[in-house]
Design a protein around this motif. Structure first.
Motif, PDB file in Angstrom:
ATOM      1  N   TRP A  94      -3.390-102.597  14.723  1.00  0.00           N
ATOM      2  CA  TRP A  94      -4.204-101.717  13.895  1.00  0.00           C
ATOM      3  C   TRP A  94      -4.902-102.489  12.782  1.00  0.00           C
ATOM      4  O   TRP A  94      -6.041-102.167  12.410  1.00  0.00           O
ATOM      5  CB  TRP A  94      -3.351-100.610  13.312  1.00  0.00           C
ATOM      6  N   ALA A  95      -4.258-103.518  12.249  1.00  0.00           N
ATOM      7  CA  ALA A  95      -4.882-104.346  11.215  1.00  0.00           C
ATOM      8  C   ALA A  95      -6.161-104.993  11.737  1.00  0.00           C
ATOM      9  O   ALA A  95      -7.120-105.179  10.987  1.00  0.00           O
ATOM     10  CB  ALA A  95      -3.907-105.419  10.743  1.00  0.00           C
ATOM     11  N   VAL A  96      -6.180-105.324  13.033  1.00  0.00           N
ATOM     12  CA  VAL A  96      -7.378-105.908  13.654  1.00  0.00           C
ATOM     13  C   VAL A  96      -8.326-104.813  14.138  1.00  0.00           C
ATOM     14  O   VAL A  96      -9.528-104.843  13.877  1.00  0.00           O
ATOM     15  CB  VAL A  96      -6.984-106.825  14.831  1.00  0.00           C
ATOM     16  N   GLY A  97      -7.781-103.827  14.837  1.00  0.00           N
ATOM     17  CA  GLY A  97      -8.616-102.785  15.420  1.00  0.00           C
ATOM     18  C   GLY A  97      -9.351-101.938  14.404  1.00  0.00           C
ATOM     19  O   GLY A  97     -10.431-101.407  14.691  1.00  0.00           O
ATOM     20  N   SER A  98      -8.806-101.815  13.196  1.00  0.00           N
ATOM     21  CA  SER A  98      -9.430-100.969  12.175  1.00  0.00           C
ATOM     22  C   SER A  98     -10.808-101.484  11.765  1.00  0.00           C
ATOM     23  O   SER A  98     -11.632-100.715  11.259  1.00  0.00           O
ATOM     24  CB  SER A  98      -8.525-100.881  10.938  1.00  0.00           C
ATOM     25  N   TYR A  99     -11.083-102.772  11.991  1.00  0.00           N
ATOM     26  CA  TYR A  99     -12.397-103.314  11.653  1.00  0.00           C
ATOM     27  C   TYR A  99     -13.504-102.731  12.526  1.00  0.00           C
ATOM     28  O   TYR A  99     -14.675-102.807  12.159  1.00  0.00           O
ATOM     29  CB  TYR A  99     -12.403-104.839  11.815  1.00  0.00           C
ATOM     30  N   PHE A 100     -13.133-102.137  13.659  1.00  0.00           N
ATOM     31  CA  PHE A 100     -14.123-101.651  14.619  1.00  0.00           C
ATOM     32  C   PHE A 100     -14.206-100.129  14.663  1.00  0.00           C
ATOM     33  O   PHE A 100     -14.937 -99.591  15.493  1.00  0.00           O
ATOM     34  CB  PHE A 100     -13.789-102.192  16.017  1.00  0.00           C
ATOM     35  N   VAL A 101     -13.499 -99.443  13.776  1.00  0.00           N
ATOM     36  CA  VAL A 101     -13.524 -97.983  13.744  1.00  0.00           C
ATOM     37  C   VAL A 101     -14.440 -97.536  12.608  1.00  0.00           C
ATOM     38  O   VAL A 101     -14.155 -97.820  11.441  1.00  0.00           O
ATOM     39  CB  VAL A 101     -12.114 -97.398  13.533  1.00  0.00           C
ATOM     40  N   PRO A 102     -15.553 -96.876  12.936  1.00  0.00           N
ATOM     41  CA  PRO A 102     -16.490 -96.458  11.887  1.00  0.00           C
ATOM     42  C   PRO A 102     -15.811 -95.641  10.793  1.00  0.00           C
ATOM     43  O   PRO A 102     -14.911 -94.842  11.061  1.00  0.00           O
ATOM     44  CB  PRO A 102     -17.514 -95.609  12.658  1.00  0.00           C
ATOM     45  N   PHE A 103     -16.244 -95.865   9.571  1.00  0.00           N
ATOM     46  CA  PHE A 103     -15.771 -95.208   8.364  1.00  0.00           C
ATOM     47  C   PHE A 103     -14.372 -95.692   7.950  1.00  0.00           C
ATOM     48  O   PHE A 103     -14.152 -96.034   6.791  1.00  0.00           O
ATOM     49  CB  PHE A 103     -15.795 -93.678   8.492  1.00  0.00           C
ATOM     50  N   LEU A 104     -13.431 -95.701   8.900  1.00  0.00           N
ATOM     51  CA  LEU A 104     -12.113 -96.229   8.569  1.00  0.00           C
ATOM     52  C   LEU A 104     -12.195 -97.714   8.224  1.00  0.00           C
ATOM     53  O   LEU A 104     -11.394 -98.222   7.433  1.00  0.00           O
ATOM     54  CB  LEU A 104     -11.137 -96.010   9.723  1.00  0.00           C
TER      55      LEU A 104
ATOM     56  N   LEU B 201     -14.104 -99.059   6.371  1.00  0.00           N
ATOM     57  CA  LEU B 201     -14.492 -99.234   4.975  1.00  0.00           C
ATOM     58  C   LEU B 201     -13.280 -99.278   4.055  1.00  0.00           C
ATOM     59  O   LEU B 201     -13.402 -99.665   2.879  1.00  0.00           O
ATOM     60  CB  LEU B 201     -15.426 -98.100   4.529  1.00  0.00           C
ATOM     61  N   VAL B 202     -12.119 -98.883   4.578  1.00  0.00           N
ATOM     62  CA  VAL B 202     -10.922 -98.771   3.731  1.00  0.00           C
ATOM     63  C   VAL B 202      -9.712 -99.489   4.322  1.00  0.00           C
ATOM     64  O   VAL B 202      -9.029-100.246   3.623  1.00  0.00           O
ATOM     65  CB  VAL B 202     -10.567 -97.280   3.494  1.00  0.00           C
ATOM     66  N   VAL B 203      -9.428 -99.231   5.600  1.00  0.00           N
ATOM     67  CA  VAL B 203      -8.176 -99.703   6.201  1.00  0.00           C
ATOM     68  C   VAL B 203      -8.015-101.229   6.162  1.00  0.00           C
ATOM     69  O   VAL B 203      -6.934-101.719   5.803  1.00  0.00           O
ATOM     70  CB  VAL B 203      -8.025 -99.174   7.634  1.00  0.00           C
ATOM     71  N   PRO B 204      -9.040-102.026   6.513  1.00  0.00           N
ATOM     72  CA  PRO B 204      -8.845-103.484   6.459  1.00  0.00           C
ATOM     73  C   PRO B 204      -8.467-103.984   5.074  1.00  0.00           C
ATOM     74  O   PRO B 204      -7.662-104.915   4.941  1.00  0.00           O
ATOM     75  CB  PRO B 204     -10.214-104.033   6.893  1.00  0.00           C
ATOM     76  N   PHE B 205      -9.034-103.373   4.044  1.00  0.00           N
ATOM     77  CA  PHE B 205      -8.686-103.743   2.667  1.00  0.00           C
ATOM     78  C   PHE B 205      -7.223-103.443   2.377  1.00  0.00           C
ATOM     79  O   PHE B 205      -6.493-104.280   1.834  1.00  0.00           O
ATOM     80  CB  PHE B 205      -9.587-102.982   1.698  1.00  0.00           C
ATOM     81  N   ARG B 206      -6.780-102.260   2.748  1.00  0.00           N
ATOM     82  CA  ARG B 206      -5.379-101.883   2.512  1.00  0.00           C
ATOM     83  C   ARG B 206      -4.426-102.763   3.321  1.00  0.00           C
ATOM     84  O   ARG B 206      -3.363-103.154   2.839  1.00  0.00           O
ATOM     85  CB  ARG B 206      -5.171-100.408   2.872  1.00  0.00           C
ATOM     86  N   ALA B 207      -4.805-103.074   4.561  1.00  0.00           N
ATOM     87  CA  ALA B 207      -3.959-103.910   5.411  1.00  0.00           C
ATOM     88  C   ALA B 207      -3.829-105.317   4.834  1.00  0.00           C
ATOM     89  O   ALA B 207      -2.736-105.904   4.843  1.00  0.00           O
ATOM     90  CB  ALA B 207      -4.520-103.956   6.826  1.00  0.00           C
TER      91      ALA B 207
ATOM     92  N   ALA C 179     -11.584-108.881  -4.814  1.00  0.00           N
ATOM     93  CA  ALA C 179     -12.829-109.657  -4.907  1.00  0.00           C
ATOM     94  C   ALA C 179     -13.424-109.887  -3.524  1.00  0.00           C
ATOM     95  O   ALA C 179     -14.651-109.776  -3.332  1.00  0.00           O
ATOM     96  CB  ALA C 179     -12.563-110.990  -5.603  1.00  0.00           C
ATOM     97  N   TRP C 180     -12.568-110.229  -2.550  1.00  0.00           N
ATOM     98  CA  TRP C 180     -13.034-110.434  -1.172  1.00  0.00           C
ATOM     99  C   TRP C 180     -13.698-109.180  -0.625  1.00  0.00           C
ATOM    100  O   TRP C 180     -14.828-109.236  -0.114  1.00  0.00           O
ATOM    101  CB  TRP C 180     -11.848-110.833  -0.288  1.00  0.00           C
ATOM    102  N   TRP C 181     -13.028-108.046  -0.750  1.00  0.00           N
ATOM    103  CA  TRP C 181     -13.544-106.826  -0.153  1.00  0.00           C
ATOM    104  C   TRP C 181     -14.771-106.300  -0.893  1.00  0.00           C
ATOM    105  O   TRP C 181     -15.702-105.777  -0.275  1.00  0.00           O
ATOM    106  CB  TRP C 181     -12.451-105.759  -0.118  1.00  0.00           C
ATOM    107  N   THR C 182     -14.802-106.474  -2.211  1.00  0.00           N
ATOM    108  CA  THR C 182     -15.960-106.027  -2.987  1.00  0.00           C
ATOM    109  C   THR C 182     -17.211-106.811  -2.581  1.00  0.00           C
ATOM    110  O   THR C 182     -18.281-106.235  -2.373  1.00  0.00           O
ATOM    111  CB  THR C 182     -15.710-106.195  -4.490  1.00  0.00           C
TER     112      THR C 182
END
Length: 228
Positions: free
Chosen positions: A109-119, A121-127, A152-155
């Motif tokens: 999920w940490a990898v797959g979340s990068y390819f799910v629209p809208f999610l 925008l948030v999940v990779p940062f939290r992961a 800083a990375w995500w911003t």
């Protein structure tokens, strides 16, 4: 794969990420420099010779060739960096999970979340924030505590992403409709260069995170704390 092999694999992937990341940064700076030169170079007087060739035409074709070649290299480096970063992210999460440490985000999920629209925008940062904290031995209650480098990375990535979307929207409107959204050349260059530099900054920050997390997992003190 035992724990030692998993950590060695993580360290190797971190080195590859660092190499490709720095390659991307260098190509980005070259891309910005070349784009600036093409956009603002003085207009040359074109003098046609008897044979029909001109120095200006030769220079124009040379710049076009360099621009296209550099753009291709930049895209390839961006794709290679994205792939290797995701490979590293999977392994880093798997190292924690395989030691029995509870995680809110599985490696897949940490990898797959990068390819799910809208999610995405948030999940990779939290992961990534959870991965950083747990790799550094934080208890579950602090797994999502703020991490300046992750923020800083995500911003940098998100700001660059949204500006890029705005520029693509402008291009689509100009090309596909009767409306024309006009912007001066200097503004077009400034915005596009800003996007390039934001993405380069995001890559540099991710390289820093990769190094910090990899070292934390390899360190016996941190590993022992994280895997208790």
């Amino acid at each position: 794969m035992n724990a030692s092999q998993a950590l060695d694999s993580l360290a190797f992937r971190a080195k590859v990420v660092r190499f490709i990341g720095w390659t991307f940064v260098v190509l980005t700076l070259l891309q910005v420099g070349l784009s600036g030169y093409i956009a603002f170079r003085p207009a040359d007087e074109i003098v046609v010779t008897a044979g029909g060739s001109t120095d200006s035409m030769t220079q124009m074709f040379t710049l076009a060739f360099l621009s296209i070649g550099l753009a291709i290299l930049w895209l390839l480096s961006a794709l290679a960096f994205m792939i290797m970063a995701l490979v590293w992210i999977y392994r880093a999460h798997a190292n924690i999970v395989e030691q029995g440490v509870p995680m809110d985000h599985s490696p897949g999920w940490a990898v797959g979340s990068y390819f799910v629209p809208f999610l995405n925008l948030v999940v990779p940062f939290r992961a990534m924030r959870e991965l950083y904290n747990r790799s550094h031995g934080e208890i579950p209650e602090h797994a999502h505590s703020g991490v300046d480098d992750v923020f800083a990375w995500w911003t940098a990535y998100m700001v660059g992403f949204f500006i890029q979307c705005a520029l693509l929207f402008k291009l689509a409107v100009n090309e596909l409709t009767n409306l024309i959204i006009y912007a001066p050349l200097w503004m077009e260059f400034a915005l596009s260069s800003f996007v390039f530099l934001l993405f380069a900054t995001a890559v540099l920050m991710l390289i820093k995170l990769v190094g910090a997390i990899t070292e934390a997992q390899r360190s016996s003190a941190h590993v022992g704390a994280a895997f208790e």
